[in-house]
Enzyme design. Structure first.
Site, mmCIF file in Angstrom:
data_model
loop_
_atom_site.group_PDB
_atom_site.id
_atom_site.type_symbol
_atom_site.label_atom_id
_atom_site.label_comp_id
_atom_site.label_asym_id
_atom_site.label_seq_id
_atom_site.Cartn_x
_atom_site.Cartn_y
_atom_site.Cartn_z
ATOM 1 N N THR B 179 4.056 -4.750 -3.356
ATOM 2 C CA THR B 179 5.083 -3.923 -2.709
ATOM 3 C C THR B 179 4.702 -3.805 -1.233
ATOM 4 O O THR B 179 5.109 -4.633 -0.433
ATOM 5 C CB THR B 179 5.199 -2.529 -3.362
ATOM 6 O OG1 THR B 179 3.924 -1.913 -3.383
ATOM 7 C CG2 THR B 179 5.762 -2.630 -4.757
ATOM 8 N N LYS B 206 -2.487 -5.015 -7.572
ATOM 9 C CA LYS B 206 -1.680 -4.650 -6.406
ATOM 10 C C LYS B 206 -1.956 -3.190 -6.073
ATOM 11 O O LYS B 206 -2.369 -2.397 -6.925
ATOM 12 C CB LYS B 206 -0.190 -4.905 -6.630
ATOM 13 C CG LYS B 206 0.528 -4.020 -7.592
ATOM 14 C CD LYS B 206 1.042 -2.704 -7.084
ATOM 15 C CE LYS B 206 1.721 -2.767 -5.754
ATOM 16 N NZ LYS B 206 2.080 -1.372 -5.332
ATOM 17 N N THR B 217 0.928 3.186 -6.063
ATOM 18 C CA THR B 217 0.864 2.594 -7.393
ATOM 19 C C THR B 217 -0.159 1.474 -7.442
ATOM 20 O O THR B 217 -0.209 0.615 -6.580
ATOM 21 C CB THR B 217 2.238 2.068 -7.841
ATOM 22 O OG1 THR B 217 3.060 3.178 -8.124
ATOM 23 C CG2 THR B 217 2.118 1.230 -9.105
ATOM 24 N N GLU B 303 -3.266 -1.264 6.157
ATOM 25 C CA GLU B 303 -2.964 -1.489 7.574
ATOM 26 C C GLU B 303 -3.484 -0.319 8.379
ATOM 27 O O GLU B 303 -3.920 -0.459 9.501
ATOM 28 C CB GLU B 303 -1.457 -1.561 7.800
ATOM 29 C CG GLU B 303 -0.825 -2.844 7.358
ATOM 30 C CD GLU B 303 0.647 -2.852 7.705
ATOM 31 O OE1 GLU B 303 0.981 -2.633 8.877
ATOM 32 O OE2 GLU B 303 1.458 -3.070 6.792
ATOM 33 N N ASN B 438 2.993 6.551 7.075
ATOM 34 C CA ASN B 438 3.447 7.460 6.029
ATOM 35 C C ASN B 438 4.449 8.499 6.504
ATOM 36 O O ASN B 438 5.192 9.056 5.703
ATOM 37 C CB ASN B 438 2.253 8.136 5.362
ATOM 38 C CG ASN B 438 1.618 7.202 4.370
ATOM 39 O OD1 ASN B 438 2.252 6.834 3.386
ATOM 40 N ND2 ASN B 438 0.409 6.774 4.647
ATOM 41 N N SER B 443 12.386 6.870 7.065
ATOM 42 C CA SER B 443 13.331 6.795 8.189
ATOM 43 C C SER B 443 13.423 5.369 8.720
ATOM 44 O O SER B 443 12.665 4.506 8.353
ATOM 45 C CB SER B 443 12.901 7.744 9.295
ATOM 46 O OG SER B 443 11.553 7.532 9.615
#
Lengths: 443, 443
Positions: B179, B206, B217, B303, B438, B443
């Protein structure tokens, strides 16, 4: 992406917080006098040592109660005071010394000697033994500058004019506790009990929301002029702290020095308050409310925070589970980031509820769970349902959400629908500023 | 103050992580074939559905084990699979379906129907009942696009050429789970047991370190060709997960969908491995190491993170307390900020140790506590003592500290000196990027 605030803006924000949250007058309990001095421990020459004296000496003087940090590494002032308070059985405490700039934590045997030396200095001056408690906050791993402390303490205690029981003296005392705080925290209230007795509660605290370099030391003191038995006083304070200072989410870190004291001078001529007194529950509620107001100021005093959020968990099976759910939401980095980003992210709230470590699984029933945002600032009265009976509202009114989330103040209401207990927790958002301040502290 | 990375820089960093952490070949266990497809659930047209088939059918086929999320809100695929696996008693599982882009979480009765529908589709195709497990990850609160899933699954299962047991097929499968991950996570190893039996372990996972919008997750799958009894397999997997995926600190949030499966095809002709087999402890250790390597990739794939930190707690009284101390340090926002700021802040580490919720107070003795930084990257071999026998080193070699803290990789060693147990935890720092990613997610 939001840019970081400039130093200028930070200073301006701090100034407006001072105006908003620092009172210009107050009421103060009979039977106390307080004094403060700059000893030079704080390099900028600001107030860094304060003394609270209980001056009412009839019937054994003031009673005392305390809540200390549960951190396994307890600072020397905590170790020394805990022992002394236990020995006193909560009676006859006549002085509390608070110093800022040096926490006297992780300082080994020398640190404990220094703490005891401070106690001796005060007790020699007062001519009484085993009557002095301590609080320290500041840099850890460094020893107290005993020459500065001794000199400052001597000067202060020998100057009766430096002590008072007025607004200016109490405000100075609250300033003498400050470290990274951007404003002093002082709250006072006067109450009249059903029987007609009027009494006063005055509280001070220190601790600075999200920024807290090194660790978020939380210190507090509540004074009252009621006569309260030691066990009733401890009951009141423990319960109040459990619902106030233990219900704020700063960064989840608990310091080696955290201490909240309460002294009841007994200077008001009324029957001794015990757990079985008719007014006991009322007094407990009044102390709790004052403690909550003091604790909320700690959350508000975060340069790094842009939001003040109340997490209200209601209709819970028991208080403990209401609290653990409120705490888990309040401490979730993802929830805090969403609040900073003004994002009505019910998924993160639900997830946090789901991983809260409940005592009783029956506290949580997906089908009776409701989550909403309630406006408390400019959006007062507005309500936004995020989850209704366990089903997420996927068609959120985004413009309403945007308006509510743009406010500084917000309430998240979690209705568990499994009981009648409730808990409030106070938290703030997680911002770029928090990272900047805490990453750049030592450098 | 550090400036935020530009999108360009982020992309460049992600590319170099791909080069560093994604293998170009691998070894794969006998008795499996895997296939993947883009169903259109992911709007960018990338792979979003994968199927793992166990193809070895003698002696009842593969055995299965699983570790599911402990979040009280379990996603539909977790609820459905948990029930099915329990019913199967770990035998005869022949398919695992994983989809990304939609988590099918907080979707109520319809979500569970959809999950069961996916199972039915696979089982009709395979001509077997109660043999299929599920994993889902992606947006929560949204229903599976059943038309896309049905069409994609049908196309995939009807095309035997889409399945293989080679590097390309497994890499595609690991991509179909992604994801917010910036690189696919695939690790494999071949081992020879003392008796001469050679077997293979292949794992995929993942989960993306600190960034994890919505919730972090974590999905994983480990396949082996050894024949292992269901109870021995569950024992191995539970122990391995406890020491790997449960030893990474991302942001402390645990998702509704977290699932790790292990299948043992039994395609290698050797004696059934049970808890009493001589090679059982060795296999357990080998699976644990593979799981740890997979889990570490999740921490590396942030990241928002600039550091990869191993927290090694050793000489502890018991494993549980070693773990809780390692976890508390790893989850401390203040410690994470200090690491981002490259600050040798022993105070925050000590404070976190002190508020860890130990099972046994005897686990912690200030006088035997040692804390140090150990270089594992460019500073390999370097050691910096922060706390020696409970006493902080106030004269830290700052230039040495600066060099060690400038490395991407660092190890924090906490030597409790109270026992013989140990635990490793893997964490990363808390950066401006984390907040940006986060806060700006929806947005």
């Amino acid at each position: 992406m939001k840019s970081s605030l400039s130093l200028c803006q930070r200073a301006a924000n701090a100034a407006s917080k001072y105006e908003r949250y620092v009172p210009s007058c107050g009421v103060f309990p009979l039977g106390f006098k307080v004094g403060s001095i700059a000893t030079g421990v704080k390099k900028n020459g600001q107030l860094d040592l304060g003394v609270i004296l209980s001056t009412y000496e009839r019937e054994g003087g003031a009673t005392a109660a305390a809540v200390f940090t549960t951190n396994k590494f307890k600072a020397a002032p905590v170790v020394a005071s805990k022992e002394r308070l236990a020995k006193s059985e909560g009676r006859g405490i006549s002085a509390i010394v608070v110093n800022s700039g040096c926490a006297n934590a992780v300082t080994g045997a020398v640190g404990l000697e220094n703490a005891n030396k401070v106690v001796q200095l005060v007790e020699q001056q007062l001519g009484r033994k085993d009557t002095t408690l301590l609080m320290s906050t500041g840099v850890i791993g460094q020893h107290l500058s005993m020459d500065k402390i001794e000199h400052g303490l001597g000067t202060l205690l020998n100057n009766d004019d430096a002590f008072g029981n007025d607004f200016s003296s109490w405000l100075s005392l609250s300033k003498a506790m400050m470290t990274t705080d951007t404003f002093p925290k002082l709250i006072s209230s006067r109450f009249t009990l059903p029987g007609g007795t009027t009494y006063t509660l005055t509280g001070i605290s220190k601790g600075a929301g999200m920024i807290c370099p090194n660790m978020a030391t939380l210190l507090g003191f509540i004074g009252t002029d009621l006569p309260i038995s030691p066990s009733a006083l401890q009951n009141i304070l423990s319960s109040a702290v459990d619902r106030s200072f233990n219900c704020i989410s700063v960064d989840g870190d608990m310091s080696t020095n955290d201490t909240i004291y309460m002294l009841a001078s007994g200077a008001i001529d009324t029957d001794l308050i015990t757990e079985s007194s008719e007014s006991f529950p009322l007094i407990k509620a009044q102390v709790t409310e004052l403690a909550q107001n003091l604790a909320q100021l700690v959350v508000r005093d975060g340069e790094g925070s842009t939001k003040f959020v109340t997490v209200h968990v209601k209709r819970a099976l028991n208080f403990a589970d209401a609290k653990v759910i409120a705490k888990t939401i309040s401490n979730s980095s993802l929830v805090k980031c969403a609040l900073y980003g003004q994002d009505a992210n019910w998924g993160r709230i639900l997830c946090a509820i789901g991983y809260a470590q409940l005592g009783d699984c029956a506290s949580l029933d997906e089908s009776t769970l409701n989550v909403s945002f309630v406006g408390v600032g400019d959006s007062k009265g507005a309500e936004l349902n995020l989850v209704v009976d366990g089903v997420p509202n996927v068609n959120i009114n985004e413009s309403k959400a945007a308006t509510m989330l743009a406010d500084t103040d917000l309430k998240i209401v979690v209705d568990l629908g499994t009981g009648t207990e409730e808990c409030n927790f106070w938290t703030c958002d997680l911002s770029h500023e928090y990272i900047s301040i805490n990453a750049d502290y030592r450098s």
